[in-house]
Each structure stands twice: as structure tokens, then as C-alpha cells.
Design a protein around this motif. Structure first.
Motif, PDB file in Angstrom:
ATOM      1  N   GLY A 138      33.860 -65.132 -56.906  1.00 45.55           N
ATOM      2  CA  GLY A 138      34.147 -66.349 -57.652  1.00 45.55           C
ATOM      3  C   GLY A 138      35.562 -66.368 -58.188  1.00 45.55           C
ATOM      4  O   GLY A 138      36.233 -67.399 -58.177  1.00 45.55           O
ATOM      5  N   SER A 139      36.032 -65.209 -58.668  1.00 41.62           N
ATOM      6  CA  SER A 139      37.406 -65.118 -59.152  1.00 41.62           C
ATOM      7  C   SER A 139      38.396 -65.330 -58.016  1.00 41.62           C
ATOM      8  O   SER A 139      39.413 -66.023 -58.163  1.00 41.62           O
ATOM      9  N   ALA A 140      38.105 -64.715 -56.864  1.00 40.63           N
ATOM     10  CA  ALA A 140      39.022 -64.802 -55.723  1.00 40.63           C
ATOM     11  C   ALA A 140      38.996 -66.174 -55.065  1.00 40.63           C
ATOM     12  O   ALA A 140      40.023 -66.712 -54.659  1.00 40.63           O
ATOM     13  N   VAL A 141      37.797 -66.750 -54.960  1.00 44.25           N
ATOM     14  CA  VAL A 141      37.646 -68.050 -54.298  1.00 44.25           C
ATOM     15  C   VAL A 141      38.088 -69.160 -55.249  1.00 44.25           C
ATOM     16  O   VAL A 141      37.668 -69.219 -56.392  1.00 44.25           O
ATOM     17  N   GLY A 142      38.935 -70.005 -54.777  1.00 46.16           N
ATOM     18  CA  GLY A 142      39.403 -71.106 -55.612  1.00 46.16           C
ATOM     19  C   GLY A 142      40.396 -71.955 -54.840  1.00 46.16           C
ATOM     20  O   GLY A 142      40.285 -72.126 -53.628  1.00 46.16           O
ATOM     21  N   MET A 143      41.406 -72.466 -55.553  1.00 49.75           N
ATOM     22  CA  MET A 143      42.390 -73.329 -54.913  1.00 49.75           C
ATOM     23  C   MET A 143      43.136 -72.602 -53.794  1.00 49.75           C
ATOM     24  O   MET A 143      43.564 -73.220 -52.822  1.00 49.75           O
ATOM     25  N   ALA A 144      43.300 -71.281 -53.931  1.00 49.04           N
ATOM     26  CA  ALA A 144      43.999 -70.524 -52.886  1.00 49.04           C
ATOM     27  C   ALA A 144      43.262 -70.619 -51.561  1.00 49.04           C
ATOM     28  O   ALA A 144      43.878 -70.590 -50.491  1.00 49.04           O
ATOM     29  N   ASN A 145      41.928 -70.731 -51.615  1.00 52.10           N
ATOM     30  CA  ASN A 145      41.126 -70.830 -50.390  1.00 52.10           C
ATOM     31  C   ASN A 145      40.961 -72.273 -49.921  1.00 52.10           C
ATOM     32  O   ASN A 145      41.192 -72.599 -48.763  1.00 52.10           O
ATOM     33  N   VAL A 146      40.566 -73.131 -50.844  1.00 52.89           N
ATOM     34  CA  VAL A 146      40.135 -74.473 -50.486  1.00 52.89           C
ATOM     35  C   VAL A 146      41.318 -75.385 -50.181  1.00 52.89           C
ATOM     36  O   VAL A 146      41.244 -76.238 -49.293  1.00 52.89           O
ATOM     37  N   TRP A 147      42.400 -75.182 -50.893  1.00 50.75           N
ATOM     38  CA  TRP A 147      43.555 -76.038 -50.737  1.00 50.75           C
ATOM     39  C   TRP A 147      44.711 -75.259 -50.128  1.00 50.75           C
ATOM     40  O   TRP A 147      45.265 -75.622 -49.095  1.00 50.75           O
ATOM     41  N   GLY A 148      45.056 -74.108 -50.741  1.00 48.10           N
ATOM     42  CA  GLY A 148      46.207 -73.342 -50.294  1.00 48.10           C
ATOM     43  C   GLY A 148      46.102 -72.843 -48.866  1.00 48.10           C
ATOM     44  O   GLY A 148      47.026 -73.010 -48.062  1.00 48.10           O
TER      45      GLY A 148
ATOM     46  N   VAL B 199      44.686 -77.777 -65.010  1.00 52.76           N
ATOM     47  CA  VAL B 199      45.113 -79.137 -64.695  1.00 52.76           C
ATOM     48  C   VAL B 199      44.700 -79.515 -63.276  1.00 52.76           C
ATOM     49  O   VAL B 199      44.215 -80.622 -63.018  1.00 52.76           O
ATOM     50  N   ILE B 200      44.895 -78.578 -62.339  1.00 53.45           N
ATOM     51  CA  ILE B 200      44.519 -78.848 -60.946  1.00 53.45           C
ATOM     52  C   ILE B 200      43.021 -79.132 -60.845  1.00 53.45           C
ATOM     53  O   ILE B 200      42.592 -80.058 -60.148  1.00 53.45           O
ATOM     54  N   ILE B 201      42.212 -78.331 -61.542  1.00 53.80           N
ATOM     55  CA  ILE B 201      40.761 -78.532 -61.498  1.00 53.80           C
ATOM     56  C   ILE B 201      40.403 -79.889 -62.117  1.00 53.80           C
ATOM     57  O   ILE B 201      39.458 -80.559 -61.678  1.00 53.80           O
ATOM     58  N   ALA B 202      41.168 -80.293 -63.143  1.00 56.57           N
ATOM     59  CA  ALA B 202      40.938 -81.614 -63.743  1.00 56.57           C
ATOM     60  C   ALA B 202      41.179 -82.720 -62.716  1.00 56.57           C
ATOM     61  O   ALA B 202      40.427 -83.703 -62.659  1.00 56.57           O
ATOM     62  N   TYR B 203      42.210 -82.566 -61.871  1.00 55.26           N
ATOM     63  CA  TYR B 203      42.435 -83.520 -60.782  1.00 55.26           C
ATOM     64  C   TYR B 203      41.207 -83.596 -59.874  1.00 55.26           C
ATOM     65  O   TYR B 203      40.768 -84.674 -59.480  1.00 55.26           O
TER      66      TYR B 203
END
Length: 449
Positions: free
Chosen positions: A20-30, A112-116
């Protein structure tokens, strides 16, 4: 000197929290847009090689030092520098603050990104995203101060509620969010596979153009993506190691984290890349991939509204699970250093700081009312300077300062197989070299990864 603290109850709970810590914007968007702009399949191969190396030595070392010291960032650096050839704990207690500052700094922009994304999810839920002009819609909040304040507040509050009891609530929330993340993303990937033209995207993704291997920029970008996707910043994963029981395998846990993190990145690419090719959109769209390209796809796709609801919800899950770690590592370190503090008060103050600073940088770029040029410039600042330097400080502290026997003893505690000189020297020379290279390149380029 192990601190009395909460522990992850189960092995799967630990793995899911770390994933969960590793998976995030780096995976889904980046990952999708970097893959899209760096040669597709060639980038994927290089990225996987770096993930294997960094997960095997760097990530497992962070788990091990956290468990060895029994605490997170500040305590682990103090421990490492104390258990050197001579006691240099004062140095460790000072330098540990830099990667810790990196954690809270990136949390400010990340929220902020998550708020978007939460805004996009809400508008998908009510259907309005299907009728807007995507470019104008994105500009309406991405270049306007205080544009996502309610969503921003919800993101902070929900994240604080999921870390209120430390390891206990982190583990429980990730046991829900992470399985849903993977299940929903797989459903989306299957749906995308039926789009006419999706096969072109699969070829781009899995059939390498070997000429891209000659481009140093592709290698550097893949290396940076691997470092940050795995959250190896000299800070974040240490605290989860502190919550790991002695009968669990640090290297095995790191391998599982790297595996599922890579699966998440590839599945995200299996959604984004074929969809872009099917509708002749640019897969190298940067921030616009989620907020301009994707809404354009939704409006053209049968069942696009449902697709949008699921996708943006999944991204919110991944974002909150990463934000959990960024705030938890700071909270744990402060509680460890200042014994009279209360957990509820600390996480509340962290929430206020994260929101209070972030609310003034809600625009993506410089505009009236935004500080430091908006969150885009802020994130570049953090990923150019603080995080790469933190990764180097961690590598040097674990492999060059801490006694070899201390690190190997902890790595082998609970291990299925015994690790010796080959693991240690791979970390000391190869992993440290790459961490240093990442830092130097970031400083030379003057921009983050």
C-alpha cells in the motif's frame, strides 16, 4: 533497545501495508506516462531489473534496520551510527531529520494530488465528468487557488483515521483497500482489452524497441521510477520494519512487496496504454494522463462513467495507502524522540500542517495565491533534493556505517535461507552506487523524477 510499539499481526497484513505504501501515484500515473515516453517495452525491462535489485537489498535493509532498532527513521539512524566502529550516534540523530522532513514534505504535495483524484471520482459518480470539456475542466481547478479544498480536507481526515492506532489500523485498512485495488484494476484491464486498437498498445508495452537501450535517459528514468515506486527514500519503509515481528523474513517481505508493486504498475499500464492507443491519445501525457486524456477516453467509451468511477476510486485507495506511510513515519519518529507526546495530538498536528501548507499550493503550477509555484514545483523540489539525498544517507548508514554483523544478523532473523557476503556487498557497492548516481543526476538535471 526495542521500543514497545504496535506490530503487524500477520505476514499478509505486513505485505499489504508495505504494498500500500509503495503503490500509489508512482504506479497508477507515473509509471504509465514514463513508460509511454521512454520506449514502452524497453523501459519496462530496465525498470523490472532495477526493481529486483533495489527490492532485494535496499528495501530489505530498510525493513531490517527498522526491526533491529525497534523504531522508525530518527531512532534507526541513531542506532546505525551508534553501532559503527565507534559511537557516532550524535551524527545519526542529526542526519535522520533530513529523510524525515522529506516524508512530510512529499505528503504535503501528495495530498493535493489525491484531492484532484477524489474530485474526479466524485464527478464520475454524479456523471458530470462525461459532459465537460476535459482540458477546460482540468484548468478550472489545476490553475486556480483553493480549488479542491473540501476534497483536500476529506483526504487528510480519512488518512488520519486510518493511522490513528498505528500498525493496527494501517494493517486493517490495507487489508480492505489493497485487494480491492488489484481486483478493480484487473477488471478494468479486462474491459480495456476489448477495445478496438488495444492490441497496438499491448505491442508497445511488451515488444521492446531495443534501440531505446542506447539512451541513457531511459535507464536513468527507469532507475528513478524504481527507487520511488518502492518507497526507498531512507525513511518510509523503516517504520514498517519496526512493526515487523522477529519470525518474519525481511528479504522475503521485500521480494513480495516488489512483486506486487510491479504487478500494480503493469496492470495500471495495461489499463492506460492500450486505452490511449485505442483512442489515439498520447500515452506520455504526464499529469494530463489522469485528468485530460482519461476523461476524453471516458466520454468516448461505452460504459465510460462506470469505468471512471472504478478507476478513480482505485487511485484514491492507492493514494491514501501511500499517504498513510508518509504521515505514520513522521508520527512514530516524533513519538519515539519526544516521549511525553500523545499519538492523537501528534497525528492531528501533522494533519493540520499537511493541509495548512498544501491548501496554498493546490494549483499545479505557479499562479496567484500559490506558494513555491504550486504543488508541481514543490514535488519537483522534494524529489530533486530531499528524497535522493535521503536515499543516499540510508544506503551509506546501513551498508557503510552500521557494523556488517548487526545488519546481517537482523537480515537472517526469521529468514528462510541464510544471507551472507554476496547480499551484503551487493548492497554496499552496487545499491549504494545507484543511490548516489540517482542523487547526482537529479542535482545535475535540477528536476525530480
Amino acid at each position: 533497545m526495542e521500543q514497545k510499539t504496535n506490530k503487524f499481526v500477520s505476514k499478509i497484513g505486513f505485505i499489504l501495508a508495505c504494498v500500500g505504501s509503495a503503490v500509489g501515484m508512482a504506479n497508477v500515473w507515473g509509471f504509465p506516462y514514463k513508460l509511454g515516453s521512454n520506449g514502452g517495452g524497453a523501459f519496462l525491462i530496465i525498470y523490472i531489473l532495477f526493481v529486483i535489485l533495489f527490492g532485494y537489498v535496499g528495501l530489505s535493509a530498510e525493513y531490517a534496520i527498522g526491526r533491529r532498532s525497534g523504531t522508525g527513521t530518527l531512532g534507526s539512524y541513531t542506532f546505525a551510527w551508534k553501532h559503527s566502529s565507534t559511537d557516532r550516534s550524535r551524527i545519526g540523530s542529526i542526519i535522520g531529520w533530513l529523510p524525515l522532513i522529506g516524508s512530510i514534505a512529499i505528503a504535503v504535495g501528495y495530498a493535493v494530488i489525491i484531492a484532484y483524484v477524489l474530485k474526479a471520482f466524485t464527478q464520475s459518480l454524479f456523471g458530470s465528468i462525461m459532459t465537460v470539456n476535459p482540458g477546460q475542466w482540468f484548468e478550472s481547478f489545476a490553475f486556480k487557488p483553493f480549488s479542491v479544498v473540501p476534497y483536500h480536507a476529506v483526504v487528510i481526515i480519512v488518512t488520519l483515521l486510518t493511522i490513528v492506532l498505528g500498525a493496527d489500523t494501517i494493517e486493517k485498512s490495507n487489508k480492505v483497500m489493497m485487494p480491492l485495488f488489484f481486483i478493480l484494476f484487473v477488471i478494468l484491464a479486462i474491459r480495456i482489452s476489448f477495445l478496438p486498437g488495444a492490441a497496438i498498445g499491448y505491442r508497445f508495452l511488451f515488444i521492446p524497441d531495443w534501440s531505446h537501450l542506447k539512451n541513457p535517459s531511459v535507464w536513468i528514468t527507469a532507475m528513478g521510477q524504481a527507487f520511488f515506486s518502492l518507497s526507498i527514500t531512507g525513511s518510509g519503509m523503516i517504520v514498517y520494519g519496526a512493526y515487523l515481528s522477529k519470525d518474519h523474513d525481511c528479504v522475503g517481505g521485500a521480494k513480495n512487496t516488489a512483486l506486487f508493486d510491479t504487478i500494480a504498475a503493469v496492470v495500471a499500464a495495461l489499463v492506460m496504454i492500450p486505452a490511449c492507443f485505442a483512442y489515439q491519445m498520447d500515452p506520455a501525457g504526464g499529469p494530463g494522463l489522469l485528468f485530460v486524456v482519461l476523461p476524453s477516453l471516458l466520454q468516448q467509451m461505452p460504459g465510460g462513467r462506470l469505468f471512471g468511477i472504478i478507476l478513480y476510486l482505485v487511485v484514491v485507495f492507492g493514494g491514501i495507502s501511500s499517504l498513510q506511510n508518509m504521515l505514520e513515519v513522521v508520527a512514530e519518529s516524533l513519538l519515539h524522540r519526544f516521549k511525553t507526546l500523545k499519538r492523537a495530538a501528534v497525528i492531528t498536528v501533522l494533519g493540520v500542517i499537511t493541509f495548512g501548507i498544501g491548501v496554498f499550493m493546490e494549483p499545479i503550477a505557479e499562479t496567484k495565491g500559490a506558494i513555491l509555484g504550486g504543488w508541481g514545483a514543490w514535488m519537483d523540489l522534494v524529489s530533486t533534493y530531499i528524497i535522493p539525498i535521503g536515499a543516499v544517507l540510508g544506503a551509506v548508514s546501513w551498508f557503510w556505517v552500521l557494523k556488517k554483523e548487526e545488519l546481517l544478523d537482523e537480515i537472517n532473523t526469521g529468514a528462510v535461507k541464510r544471507y551472507g557476503n554476496s547480499w551484503y556487498y551487493l548492497g554496499k557497492y552496487v545499491y549504494t552506487l545507484f543511490a548516489l548516481l540517482l542523487c547526482v543526476v537529479a542535482l545535475i538535471r535540477g528536476e525530480g523524477f
